[in-house]
Motif scaffolding. Structure first.
Motif, mmCIF file in Angstrom:
data_model
loop_
_atom_site.group_PDB
_atom_site.id
_atom_site.type_symbol
_atom_site.label_atom_id
_atom_site.label_comp_id
_atom_site.label_asym_id
_atom_site.label_seq_id
_atom_site.Cartn_x
_atom_site.Cartn_y
_atom_site.Cartn_z
ATOM 1 N N UNK A 1 0.918 -1.254 -0.102
ATOM 2 C CA UNK A 1 -0.005 -0.064 0.039
ATOM 3 C C UNK A 1 0.695 1.498 0.078
ATOM 4 N N UNK A 2 1.784 1.146 0.738
ATOM 5 C CA UNK A 2 2.836 2.298 0.794
ATOM 6 C C UNK A 2 3.398 2.558 -0.609
ATOM 7 N N UNK A 3 3.892 1.458 -1.254
ATOM 8 C CA UNK A 3 4.423 1.377 -2.652
ATOM 9 C C UNK A 3 3.621 2.172 -3.697
ATOM 10 N N UNK A 4 2.239 1.914 -3.453
ATOM 11 C CA UNK A 4 1.146 2.348 -4.300
ATOM 12 C C UNK A 4 0.685 3.770 -3.958
ATOM 13 N N UNK B 1 0.272 8.899 -7.117
ATOM 14 C CA UNK B 1 -0.098 8.811 -8.352
ATOM 15 C C UNK B 1 0.690 8.404 -9.449
ATOM 16 N N UNK B 2 1.851 8.577 -9.734
ATOM 17 C CA UNK B 2 2.516 8.102 -10.603
ATOM 18 C C UNK B 2 3.018 6.817 -10.686
ATOM 19 N N UNK B 3 2.858 6.064 -9.434
ATOM 20 C CA UNK B 3 3.251 4.736 -9.378
ATOM 21 C C UNK B 3 1.942 3.988 -9.776
ATOM 22 N N UNK B 4 0.664 4.438 -9.361
ATOM 23 C CA UNK B 4 -0.522 3.982 -9.727
ATOM 24 C C UNK B 4 -0.475 4.057 -11.263
ATOM 25 N N UNK B 5 -0.012 5.162 -11.802
ATOM 26 C CA UNK B 5 0.109 5.390 -13.468
ATOM 27 C C UNK B 5 0.983 4.388 -14.069
ATOM 28 N N UNK B 6 1.955 4.214 -13.389
ATOM 29 C CA UNK B 6 2.806 3.045 -13.903
ATOM 30 C C UNK B 6 2.269 1.707 -13.867
ATOM 31 N N UNK C 1 13.185 10.209 -12.556
ATOM 32 C CA UNK C 1 12.057 10.111 -11.907
ATOM 33 C C UNK C 1 11.316 8.547 -11.768
ATOM 34 N N UNK C 2 10.928 8.430 -12.997
ATOM 35 C CA UNK C 2 10.208 6.990 -13.147
ATOM 36 C C UNK C 2 11.198 5.830 -12.460
ATOM 37 N N UNK C 3 12.346 6.178 -12.869
ATOM 38 C CA UNK C 3 13.326 4.901 -11.960
ATOM 39 C C UNK C 3 13.297 5.048 -10.542
ATOM 40 N N UNK C 4 13.018 5.953 -9.868
ATOM 41 C CA UNK C 4 12.771 6.060 -8.429
ATOM 42 C C UNK C 4 11.602 5.255 -7.981
ATOM 43 N N UNK C 5 10.361 5.687 -8.720
ATOM 44 C CA UNK C 5 9.138 5.018 -8.554
ATOM 45 C C UNK C 5 9.486 3.524 -8.751
ATOM 46 N N UNK C 6 9.720 3.094 -9.857
ATOM 47 C CA UNK C 6 10.149 2.003 -10.028
ATOM 48 C C UNK C 6 10.981 1.136 -8.956
ATOM 49 N N UNK C 7 11.994 1.676 -8.442
ATOM 50 C CA UNK C 7 12.796 0.967 -7.465
ATOM 51 C C UNK C 7 11.825 0.710 -6.348
ATOM 52 N N UNK C 8 11.136 1.752 -5.847
ATOM 53 C CA UNK C 8 10.124 1.484 -4.621
ATOM 54 C C UNK C 8 9.207 0.553 -4.883
ATOM 55 N N UNK C 9 8.729 0.461 -6.192
ATOM 56 C CA UNK C 9 7.803 -0.760 -6.461
ATOM 57 C C UNK C 9 8.504 -2.261 -6.786
ATOM 58 N N UNK C 10 9.836 -2.068 -6.964
ATOM 59 C CA UNK C 10 10.527 -3.424 -7.064
ATOM 60 C C UNK C 10 10.786 -3.657 -5.702
ATOM 61 N N UNK C 11 11.085 -2.976 -4.904
ATOM 62 C CA UNK C 11 11.510 -3.513 -3.324
ATOM 63 C C UNK C 11 10.123 -3.733 -2.724
#
Length: 110
Positions: free
Chosen positions: A15-18, A21-26, A50-60
């Motif tokens: 839930x934190x990773x989501x 809004x950009x992460x939800x768009x991803x 910027x996208x890579x930062x979001x992807x890193x959080x989502x990957x973790x």
């Protein structure tokens, strides 16, 4: 009991990773299939960094996976069912907004 707590802790991480809004768009863009951070950045009108930062959080959080192909890193959803979870939350919020608008409409008619 410990297993339940472990699952709830992971749920909180997802839930934190989501929680952006950009992460939800991803997530919704990755529903279409594998892609690169550059392609995601272009679709989101932002920078690859910027996208890579979001992807890193989502990957973790275990939501996305990645692999290197030549000079590109390819990303995909590790658990496509996350789309269903996001859609369910979106439906709940849509219903809440509709109720609020209905209530406001009735209030203004008075």
């Amino acid at each position: 009991m410990a297993l339940d707590l472990q699952v709830l802790e992971r749920q909180a991480e997802i839930c934190k990773a989501l929680g952006h809004p950009k992460r939800l768009q991803i997530i919704y863009l990755l529903e279409r299939g594998e892609t690169t951070a550059g392609d995601l950045a272009a679709a989101l009108n932002t920078t690859p960094a910027n996208v890579s930062q979001h992807l890193n959080a989502m990957r973790q959080a275990g939501l996305v996976g990645s692999r290197r192909e030549a000079s590109n890193v390819i990303y995909w959803l590790t658990t496509p069912a996350i789309i269903d979870a996001c859609a369910m939350v979106k439906q709940i919020l849509t219903e809440q907004v509709q109720r609020e608008q209905d209530l406001l409409g009735r209030t203004l008619k008075r």
